[in-house]
Design a protein around this motif. Structure first.
Motif, short mmCIF file in Angstrom:
data_model
loop_
_atom_site.label_atom_id
_atom_site.label_comp_id
_atom_site.label_asym_id
_atom_site.label_seq_id
_atom_site.Cartn_x
_atom_site.Cartn_y
_atom_site.Cartn_z
N UNK A 1 4.24 8.55 -7.48
CA UNK A 1 3.70 9.90 -7.42
C UNK A 1 2.36 10.03 -8.11
N UNK A 2 2.15 9.26 -9.18
CA UNK A 2 0.89 9.35 -9.91
C UNK A 2 -0.29 8.84 -9.10
N UNK B 1 -3.34 3.94 1.27
CA UNK B 1 -2.80 3.71 2.63
C UNK B 1 -1.42 3.10 2.60
N UNK B 2 -1.07 2.46 1.49
CA UNK B 2 0.21 1.77 1.38
C UNK B 2 0.51 1.52 -0.09
N UNK B 3 1.72 1.05 -0.37
CA UNK B 3 2.12 0.74 -1.73
C UNK B 3 2.71 -0.66 -1.82
N UNK B 4 2.45 -1.30 -2.95
CA UNK B 4 3.15 -2.53 -3.35
C UNK B 4 3.96 -2.18 -4.60
N UNK B 5 5.26 -2.44 -4.58
CA UNK B 5 6.09 -2.24 -5.76
C UNK B 5 6.28 -3.61 -6.41
N UNK C 1 14.28 4.78 -0.39
CA UNK C 1 14.02 5.59 -1.58
C UNK C 1 12.55 5.54 -1.97
N UNK C 2 11.96 4.35 -1.93
CA UNK C 2 10.55 4.21 -2.30
C UNK C 2 9.63 4.89 -1.29
N UNK D 1 5.93 9.54 0.28
CA UNK D 1 5.59 10.45 1.37
C UNK D 1 5.57 9.77 2.72
N UNK D 2 6.31 8.67 2.84
CA UNK D 2 6.41 7.96 4.11
C UNK D 2 5.41 6.84 4.29
#
Length: 252
Positions: A74-75, A82-86, A106-107, A112-113
């Motif tokens: 969220x931060x 454009x995308x996320x890496x966890x 969940x992620x 936000x999709x």
């Protein structure tokens, strides 16, 4: 009155990657930055977590990280990645491969999709390119963590031929493992039956050692941060062949 600006980010016109990592992690950010192609930018969000002891197991660590991961995602949303890496491994392996879909959902809900890249899919996708099944596995963990990693790969259809855990006492201490010890770990898990070596644990600075080890072993050696960032790039349309980080990034 200001003019309407173009919607393309000046430094990241090709891709903006949100990278979520624990507050204790000092390896992900420099390693992924080193691998970053031109026109791609990385934007780091840190999970507010403590440097919990690993010597008694990692159950408490896993539990504390779940909510923190969502907050870190969220931060980063205001910068419109454009995308996320966890870049946190234990939570994903802890309950085996059957839990992965639920964690990803969940992620993605927190993002936000937006697309989310995590270690299990990154490793299985990479290993499918090589067509290998018999693995040597390196972890920074104590036995409880090693067991969950071994179970994940075994239940995913791989044969864990050998494994070594470096027994790091806390998440922050994982980044202290020196390159000579990492090279010895590679030698320890390499046997004639091992077709590929994988290293899990994103705070272990293994990228350079893994790339070099391929030259003298003649088999794939895949570090966690390399495979995560490679998978995120490929999932999001960046097909650059990146030299200096091993055969995965250079050939696939």
């Amino acid at each position: 009155m200001s003019k309407e600006r173009d919607m393309t980010d000046c430094l990241g016109p090709r891709l903006k990657v949100g990278v979520v990592l624990p507050a204790t992690n000092t390896s992900v950010q420099p390693e992924m930055e080193a691998m970053r192609p031109e026109g791609v930018t990385n934007h780091t969000g840190r999970m507010q977590t403590e440097d919990t002891s690993l010597t008694g197991g990692i159950e408490d660590l896993v539990s504390s990280y779940r909510e923190a991961t969502h907050r870190a995602i969220g931060s980063l949303l205001p910068c419109k990645p454009d995308c996320f890496v966890v870049a946190f491994s234990p939570e994903i392996y802890w309950d085996g491969p059957g839990s992965q879909d639920e964690v990803v959902v969940s992620m993605k809900s927190a993002s936000g999709g937006l697309p989310v890249t995590m270690s299990p899919d990154a490793f299985t996708t990479a290993l499918s390119h090589y067509g290998v099944r018999r693995l040597g596995v390196i972890t920074p963990y104590v036995p409880a963590g090693d067991d969950s990693v071994s179970r994940f790969f075994t239940e995913s259809g791989y044969d864990v031929v050998s494994m070594t855990g470096l027994g790091c006492s806390s998440p922050e201490r994982i980044a202290h493992v020196p390159e000579p010890e990492l090279r010895e770990a590679v030698k320890a898990v390499d046997t004639p039956d091992v077709e590929a070596i994988v290293q899990v644990g994103t705070n272990m600075a293994m990228m350079r050692v893994a790339a070099g080890a391929e030259a003298w072993l003649g088999k794939p050696v895949i570090s966690n941060n390399t495979v995560l960032y490679w998978r995120a790039l490929r999932q999001n349309g960046i097909a650059d062949r990146i030299r200096g980080f091993g055969s995965l990034a250079e050939k696939y």
